[in-house]
Design a protein around this motif. Structure first.
Motif, PDB file in Angstrom:
ATOM      1  N   ARG A   1       0.835  -1.203   0.000  1.00 19.04           N
ATOM      2  CA  ARG A   1       0.000   0.000   0.000  1.00 19.04           C
ATOM      3  C   ARG A   1       0.875   1.261   0.000  1.00 19.04           C
ATOM      4  O   ARG A   1       0.598   2.214  -0.719  1.00 19.04           O
ATOM      5  N   GLU A   2       1.954   1.261   0.780  1.00 22.15           N
ATOM      6  CA  GLU A   2       2.849   2.417   0.810  1.00 22.15           C
ATOM      7  C   GLU A   2       3.546   2.613  -0.532  1.00 22.15           C
ATOM      8  O   GLU A   2       3.728   3.746  -0.990  1.00 22.15           O
ATOM      9  N   VAL A   3       3.919   1.510  -1.187  1.00 22.99           N
ATOM     10  CA  VAL A   3       4.537   1.594  -2.514  1.00 22.99           C
ATOM     11  C   VAL A   3       3.537   2.204  -3.497  1.00 22.99           C
ATOM     12  O   VAL A   3       3.879   3.099  -4.290  1.00 22.99           O
ATOM     13  N   ALA A   4       2.287   1.745  -3.441  1.00 17.17           N
ATOM     14  CA  ALA A   4       1.247   2.260  -4.353  1.00 17.17           C
ATOM     15  C   ALA A   4       1.047   3.753  -4.134  1.00 17.17           C
ATOM     16  O   ALA A   4       0.944   4.524  -5.105  1.00 17.17           O
ATOM     17  N   GLU A   5       1.001   4.197  -2.880  1.00 11.94           N
ATOM     18  CA  GLU A   5       0.810   5.623  -2.595  1.00 11.94           C
ATOM     19  C   GLU A   5       2.012   6.441  -3.064  1.00 11.94           C
ATOM     20  O   GLU A   5       1.855   7.511  -3.639  1.00 11.94           O
ATOM     21  N   LEU A   6       3.224   5.935  -2.836  1.00  7.27           N
ATOM     22  CA  LEU A   6       4.428   6.648  -3.223  1.00  7.27           C
ATOM     23  C   LEU A   6       4.539   6.787  -4.741  1.00  7.27           C
ATOM     24  O   LEU A   6       4.951   7.830  -5.252  1.00  7.27           O
ATOM     25  N   LEU A   7       4.151   5.738  -5.469  1.00  9.77           N
ATOM     26  CA  LEU A   7       4.233   5.762  -6.933  1.00  9.77           C
ATOM     27  C   LEU A   7       2.954   6.304  -7.578  1.00  9.77           C
ATOM     28  O   LEU A   7       2.878   6.385  -8.805  1.00  9.77           O
ATOM     29  N   ALA A   8       1.958   6.633  -6.766  1.00 10.85           N
ATOM     30  CA  ALA A   8       0.665   7.147  -7.241  1.00 10.85           C
ATOM     31  C   ALA A   8       0.036   6.190  -8.250  1.00 10.85           C
ATOM     32  O   ALA A   8      -0.400   6.577  -9.331  1.00 10.85           O
ATOM     33  N   LEU A   9       0.008   4.893  -7.865  1.00 16.89           N
ATOM     34  CA  LEU A   9      -0.571   3.854  -8.719  1.00 16.89           C
ATOM     35  C   LEU A   9      -1.604   3.080  -7.909  1.00 16.89           C
ATOM     36  O   LEU A   9      -1.530   3.031  -6.682  1.00 16.89           O
ATOM     37  N   PRO A  10      -2.543   2.424  -8.607  1.00 13.34           N
ATOM     38  CA  PRO A  10      -3.496   1.574  -7.889  1.00 13.34           C
ATOM     39  C   PRO A  10      -2.756   0.408  -7.220  1.00 13.34           C
ATOM     40  O   PRO A  10      -1.744  -0.089  -7.730  1.00 13.34           O
ATOM     41  N   LEU A  11      -3.280  -0.036  -6.069  1.00 14.32           N
ATOM     42  CA  LEU A  11      -2.660  -1.119  -5.313  1.00 14.32           C
ATOM     43  C   LEU A  11      -2.535  -2.386  -6.150  1.00 14.32           C
ATOM     44  O   LEU A  11      -1.509  -3.062  -6.131  1.00 14.32           O
ATOM     45  N   GLY A  12      -3.581  -2.707  -6.908  1.00 11.27           N
ATOM     46  CA  GLY A  12      -3.551  -3.912  -7.743  1.00 11.27           C
ATOM     47  C   GLY A  12      -2.435  -3.867  -8.776  1.00 11.27           C
ATOM     48  O   GLY A  12      -1.789  -4.881  -9.045  1.00 11.27           O
ATOM     49  N   THR A  13      -2.193  -2.698  -9.351  1.00  7.84           N
ATOM     50  CA  THR A  13      -1.118  -2.546 -10.345  1.00  7.84           C
ATOM     51  C   THR A  13       0.238  -2.803  -9.697  1.00  7.84           C
ATOM     52  O   THR A  13       1.086  -3.512 -10.250  1.00  7.84           O
ATOM     53  N   VAL A  14       0.440  -2.265  -8.503  1.00  7.56           N
ATOM     54  CA  VAL A  14       1.712  -2.451  -7.799  1.00  7.56           C
ATOM     55  C   VAL A  14       1.908  -3.927  -7.465  1.00  7.56           C
ATOM     56  O   VAL A  14       2.997  -4.486  -7.655  1.00  7.56           O
ATOM     57  N   LYS A  15       0.854  -4.584  -7.002  1.00 10.46           N
ATOM     58  CA  LYS A  15       0.969  -6.011  -6.669  1.00 10.46           C
ATOM     59  C   LYS A  15       1.335  -6.823  -7.905  1.00 10.46           C
ATOM     60  O   LYS A  15       2.183  -7.719  -7.847  1.00 10.46           O
ATOM     61  N   THR A  16       0.707  -6.509  -9.024  1.00 10.01           N
ATOM     62  CA  THR A  16       0.991  -7.234 -10.267  1.00 10.01           C
ATOM     63  C   THR A  16       2.433  -6.999 -10.703  1.00 10.01           C
ATOM     64  O   THR A  16       3.139  -7.937 -11.086  1.00 10.01           O
ATOM     65  N   ARG A  17       2.884  -5.739 -10.651  1.00  6.32           N
ATOM     66  CA  ARG A  17       4.256  -5.425 -11.058  1.00  6.32           C
ATOM     67  C   ARG A  17       5.268  -6.108 -10.132  1.00  6.32           C
ATOM     68  O   ARG A  17       6.298  -6.588 -10.589  1.00  6.32           O
ATOM     69  N   LEU A  18       4.977  -6.111  -8.842  1.00  2.41           N
ATOM     70  CA  LEU A  18       5.870  -6.800  -7.902  1.00  2.41           C
ATOM     71  C   LEU A  18       5.940  -8.289  -8.209  1.00  2.41           C
ATOM     72  O   LEU A  18       7.030  -8.878  -8.247  1.00  2.41           O
ATOM     73  N   ARG A  19       4.785  -8.913  -8.421  1.00  2.76           N
ATOM     74  CA  ARG A  19       4.765 -10.346  -8.712  1.00  2.76           C
ATOM     75  C   ARG A  19       5.548 -10.636  -9.988  1.00  2.76           C
ATOM     76  O   ARG A  19       6.401 -11.524 -10.030  1.00  2.76           O
ATOM     77  N   ASP A  20       5.275  -9.863 -11.043  1.00  3.17           N
ATOM     78  CA  ASP A  20       5.971 -10.089 -12.309  1.00  3.17           C
ATOM     79  C   ASP A  20       7.471  -9.845 -12.163  1.00  3.17           C
ATOM     80  O   ASP A  20       8.293 -10.600 -12.694  1.00  3.17           O
ATOM     81  N   GLY A  21       7.842  -8.797 -11.406  1.00  5.04           N
ATOM     82  CA  GLY A  21       9.252  -8.488 -11.203  1.00  5.04           C
ATOM     83  C   GLY A  21       9.964  -9.589 -10.425  1.00  5.04           C
ATOM     84  O   GLY A  21      11.083  -9.967 -10.757  1.00  5.04           O
ATOM     85  N   LEU A  22       9.301 -10.108  -9.402  1.00  5.62           N
ATOM     86  CA  LEU A  22       9.912 -11.184  -8.615  1.00  5.62           C
ATOM     87  C   LEU A  22      10.077 -12.455  -9.430  1.00  5.62           C
ATOM     88  O   LEU A  22      11.074 -13.177  -9.285  1.00  5.62           O
ATOM     89  N   ILE A  23       9.114 -12.732 -10.294  1.00  6.90           N
ATOM     90  CA  ILE A  23       9.231 -13.913 -11.168  1.00  6.90           C
ATOM     91  C   ILE A  23      10.430 -13.751 -12.090  1.00  6.90           C
ATOM     92  O   ILE A  23      11.232 -14.676 -12.278  1.00  6.90           O
ATOM     93  N   ARG A  24      10.574 -12.547 -12.684  1.00  5.04           N
ATOM     94  CA  ARG A  24      11.712 -12.310 -13.586  1.00  5.04           C
ATOM     95  C   ARG A  24      13.040 -12.392 -12.823  1.00  5.04           C
ATOM     96  O   ARG A  24      14.025 -12.934 -13.340  1.00  5.04           O
ATOM     97  N   LEU A  25      13.058 -11.866 -11.599  1.00  3.80           N
ATOM     98  CA  LEU A  25      14.274 -11.968 -10.788  1.00  3.80           C
ATOM     99  C   LEU A  25      14.616 -13.424 -10.477  1.00  3.80           C
ATOM    100  O   LEU A  25      15.771 -13.838 -10.569  1.00  3.80           O
ATOM    101  N   ARG A  26      13.601 -14.176 -10.105  1.00  3.26           N
ATOM    102  CA  ARG A  26      13.816 -15.596  -9.796  1.00  3.26           C
ATOM    103  C   ARG A  26      14.402 -16.325 -10.990  1.00  3.26           C
ATOM    104  O   ARG A  26      15.388 -17.063 -10.882  1.00  3.26           O
ATOM    105  N   ASP A  27      13.830 -16.074 -12.160  1.00  2.18           N
ATOM    106  CA  ASP A  27      14.340 -16.742 -13.380  1.00  2.18           C
ATOM    107  C   ASP A  27      15.760 -16.299 -13.698  1.00  2.18           C
ATOM    108  O   ASP A  27      16.607 -17.111 -14.069  1.00  2.18           O
TER     109      ASP A  27
END
Length: 194
Positions: free
Chosen positions: A162-188
């Motif tokens: 929620r703090e990341v979403a507020e800081l980036l001025a993005l919807p919470l769902g968008t931040v969660k999706t970007r985090l999930r996708d980013g973590l998957i790419r990092l893992r790979d």
């Protein structure tokens, strides 16, 4: 004066165990000898059932009988029989001994394992840590800007989603999706298996 006669007890055989405990509480050694004679066998029996080792059982039984002498004043006639009180003390002391022995064995095992631990090589650790950090930095560069910002804020600065979403001025769902996708790419990128 009420006379309490225990079932199956000869009324001419002398004082009852509760009466003897009262005398023991006042320091009467002869009364304690009579209590000792009455309870020593059952105490050793219950302790031996718990410990299964003759030497330890004898030692714990002796401790229990010393405790009976020292704490006789704590016995309360209205809470149960002398035998039950003494056998409860015996069982508790035997269980305490088992726990103590198990804890000691666990400490010895842990100490033995620590003795077999290889020496810490500080230089090797520093080199490995530096290489891992560099690999993480390289993999972070493969993320999109939004993924990199989200991951950095959430995992390196410790912000909530929620703090990341507020800081980036993005919807919470968008931040969660970007985090999930980013973590998957990092893992790979890091070669971590899921």
């Amino acid at each position: 004066m009420k006379e309490v006669v225990e079932i199956g007890r000869n009324p001419f055989a002398g004082p009852s165990l509760p009466d003897l405990m009262g005398e023991v509480a006042r320091g009467d050694q002869q009364a304690f000898a009579s209590v000792y004679d009455a309870v020593a066998g059952p105490v050793l029996g219950i302790v031996r059932r718990v410990l299964r080792d003759q030497a330890q059982s004898e030692e714990v039984a002796q401790e229990v009988l010393v405790e009976v002498w020292r704490t006789a004043a704590r016995y309360r006639r209205d809470r149960g029989s002398v035998m039950n009180w003494v056998l409860t003390l015996a069982h508790q002391r035997a269980v305490d001994r088992v726990r103590s022995v198990e804890a000691s064995a666990a400490r010895e095992t842990k100490a033995a394992l620590l003795d077999r631990t290889p020496e810490f090589d500080e230089v090797t650790e520093q080199v490995e840590a530096r290489l891992e950090r560099e690999q993480v930095r390289r993999c972070l560069r493969t993320l999109t800007e939004l993924q990199r910002e989200s991951v950095t804020l959430a995992y390196y600065r410790g912000l909530t989603y929620r703090e990341v979403a507020e800081l980036l001025a993005l919807p919470l769902g968008t931040v969660k999706t970007r985090l999930r996708d980013g973590l998957i790419r990092l893992r790979d990128c890091l070669g971590v298996t899921a």
